[in-house]
Design an enzyme around this catalytic site. Sequence first.
Site, PDB file in Angstrom:
ATOM      1  N   SER A   1      -5.596  16.465  49.734  1.00 49.30           N
ATOM      2  CA  SER A   1      -6.372  15.373  49.892  1.00 49.30           C
ATOM      3  C   SER A   1      -7.286  15.488  48.529  1.00 49.30           C
ATOM      4  O   SER A   1      -8.069  16.339  48.259  1.00 49.30           O
ATOM      5  CB  SER A   1      -7.418  15.540  50.931  1.00 49.30           C
TER       6      SER A   1
ATOM      7  N   HIS B   1      -2.969  12.353  50.709  1.00 46.67           N
ATOM      8  CA  HIS B   1      -3.924  11.838  51.724  1.00 46.67           C
ATOM      9  C   HIS B   1      -5.195  11.237  51.168  1.00 46.67           C
ATOM     10  O   HIS B   1      -6.282  12.171  50.442  1.00 46.67           O
ATOM     11  CB  HIS B   1      -4.251  13.147  52.559  1.00 46.67           C
TER      12      HIS B   1
ATOM     13  N   ASP C   1      -8.934   9.693  51.355  1.00 45.39           N
ATOM     14  CA  ASP C   1     -10.074   9.501  52.361  1.00 45.39           C
ATOM     15  C   ASP C   1     -10.849   8.284  51.978  1.00 45.39           C
ATOM     16  O   ASP C   1     -11.455   8.451  50.873  1.00 45.39           O
ATOM     17  CB  ASP C   1     -10.743  10.932  52.378  1.00 45.39           C
TER      18      ASP C   1
ATOM     19  N   MET D   1     -14.166   6.299  52.775  1.00 47.71           N
ATOM     20  CA  MET D   1     -15.237   6.444  53.666  1.00 47.71           C
ATOM     21  C   MET D   1     -16.118   5.348  53.029  1.00 47.71           C
ATOM     22  O   MET D   1     -16.482   4.996  52.077  1.00 47.71           O
ATOM     23  CB  MET D   1     -15.775   7.885  53.540  1.00 47.71           C
TER      24      MET D   1
ATOM     25  N   HIS E   1      -6.597   7.383  54.993  1.00 43.98           N
ATOM     26  CA  HIS E   1      -7.319   7.805  56.169  1.00 43.98           C
ATOM     27  C   HIS E   1      -8.613   6.968  56.140  1.00 43.98           C
ATOM     28  O   HIS E   1      -9.572   7.192  55.515  1.00 43.98           O
ATOM     29  CB  HIS E   1      -7.709   9.452  55.902  1.00 43.98           C
TER      30      HIS E   1
ATOM     31  N   MET F   1     -11.915   6.059  57.497  1.00 41.45           N
ATOM     32  CA  MET F   1     -13.132   6.529  58.203  1.00 41.45           C
ATOM     33  C   MET F   1     -14.300   5.172  57.865  1.00 41.45           C
ATOM     34  O   MET F   1     -15.152   5.626  57.304  1.00 41.45           O
ATOM     35  CB  MET F   1     -13.489   7.811  57.528  1.00 41.45           C
TER      36      MET F   1
ATOM     37  N   MET G   1      -8.763  15.868  63.925  1.00 36.19           N
ATOM     38  CA  MET G   1      -9.860  16.145  63.028  1.00 36.19           C
ATOM     39  C   MET G   1     -10.098  17.602  63.265  1.00 36.19           C
ATOM     40  O   MET G   1     -10.557  17.700  64.418  1.00 36.19           O
ATOM     41  CB  MET G   1     -11.134  15.207  62.861  1.00 36.19           C
TER      42      MET G   1
ATOM     43  N   PHE H   1     -16.937  14.896  54.604  1.00 31.05           N
ATOM     44  CA  PHE H   1     -17.013  15.758  53.781  1.00 31.05           C
ATOM     45  C   PHE H   1     -16.073  16.801  53.606  1.00 31.05           C
ATOM     46  O   PHE H   1     -15.362  17.042  54.542  1.00 31.05           O
ATOM     47  CB  PHE H   1     -18.534  16.561  53.606  1.00 31.05           C
TER      48      PHE H   1
ATOM     49  N   ASP I   1      -6.591  17.968  59.850  1.00 28.64           N
ATOM     50  CA  ASP I   1      -7.476  17.477  58.775  1.00 28.64           C
ATOM     51  C   ASP I   1      -8.679  18.319  58.598  1.00 28.64           C
ATOM     52  O   ASP I   1      -9.604  17.920  59.434  1.00 28.64           O
ATOM     53  CB  ASP I   1      -7.593  16.067  58.594  1.00 28.64           C
TER      54      ASP I   1
HETATM   55  C1  DX5 Z   1     -12.965  14.894  55.656  1.00 35.31           C
HETATM   56  C2  DX5 Z   1     -11.607  14.352  55.282  1.00 35.31           C
HETATM   57  C3  DX5 Z   1     -10.748  15.357  54.760  1.00 35.31           C
HETATM   58  C4  DX5 Z   1     -11.258  16.354  53.907  1.00 35.31           C
HETATM   59  C5  DX5 Z   1     -10.339  17.572  53.783  1.00 35.31           C
HETATM   60  O1  DX5 Z   1     -13.611  13.864  56.425  1.00 35.31           O
HETATM   61  O2  DX5 Z   1     -11.091  13.542  56.198  1.00 35.31           O
HETATM   62  O3  DX5 Z   1      -9.307  14.915  54.531  1.00 35.31           O
HETATM   63  O4  DX5 Z   1     -10.769  15.665  52.426  1.00 35.31           O
HETATM   64  O5  DX5 Z   1     -11.011  18.604  52.932  1.00 35.31           O
HETATM   65  P1  DX5 Z   1     -11.038  20.126  53.163  1.00 35.31           P
HETATM   66  O6  DX5 Z   1      -9.803  20.457  53.236  1.00 35.31           O
HETATM   67  O7  DX5 Z   1     -11.655  20.606  51.786  1.00 35.31           O
HETATM   68  O8  DX5 Z   1     -11.672  20.241  54.280  1.00 35.31           O
HETATM   69 ZN    ZN Z   2      -8.822  12.770  55.877  1.00 34.97          ZN
END
Ligand code: DX5
Ligand code: ZN
Length: 237
Positions: A6, A31, A33, A35, A64, A66, A135, A141, A173
């Site tokens: 990610s 991946h 993310d 947000m 992903h 969110m 999750m 974060f 994740d």
């Molecule tokens: C968090 C994300 C993850 C995050 C994982 O909300 O969905 O994909 O980037 O990062 P690490 O591996 O650092 O926890």
């Molecule tokens: Zn993610």
Amino acid sequence: MIMAPSPLAANFGRLAAETIRVDKARADWLHLDIMDGHFVSNISFGPEVVRVLRPLTRLVFDVHLMCSRPEILLIPFAEAGANRIIIHVELVDRVTPLIWKIKSLGLKVGLAVNPPTAISNAQPYLDQIDQLLIMTVNPGFGGQPFISEMLPKVQQANTWRKERGLDYRIEVDGGINFNTAVECARAGADTFVSGSALFGKRQLKRAVKRMRELVKPFAVERKVADKDKVPVAGGVG
Ligand code: DX5
Ligand code: ZN
């Protein structure tokens, strides 16, 4: 077993170079993310960033969402080059129409379950999805500690998959490092998202290889594995 770094943990000022670094590290998926500052209390990046990264690699783009209003984002991300789109089960009665909309765009569909949410909430959709994302941190974060209380959800997802003869992937994740990846693989996971644990390593290729070697012993024979790894047409190479 799928390795899905990610870039949320990458140097945002060098996202293009970091994407090429993941490509050269022989990962399988990227991946991404997304947000919106509403579904989670953070903002990352949008379709335009994905569009400029697309021509740089053949990695599968695992997007992903969110986001509280994914309905307005499906077509922009599909056009930007997404291959798989993940929505959250916490969207409740909007989940089914979203699943079918993603499928109608020719994309793979994933369903994510947050830590406070019961895994049983995903049960009605298991025969409609390509991946179930558990999750292992509260979303929003990178760099958070792994929540080991989520492991029983991975086991349950694996049991349902076997009992019902389904072929969805089990993705984890959040807080995934060498140790927690092994714990998740032992519980039945086969798709590993990792941000800070991989991007924190100077030798990304060696880190991806090591994580892959550590989880490989837990891989089970599944008839559909290969199609999830097919490099994407139209990218580099
Ligand atoms: C968090 C994300 C993850 C995050 C994982 O909300 O969905 O994909 O980037 O990062 P690490 O591996 O650092 O926890
Ligand atoms: Zn993610």
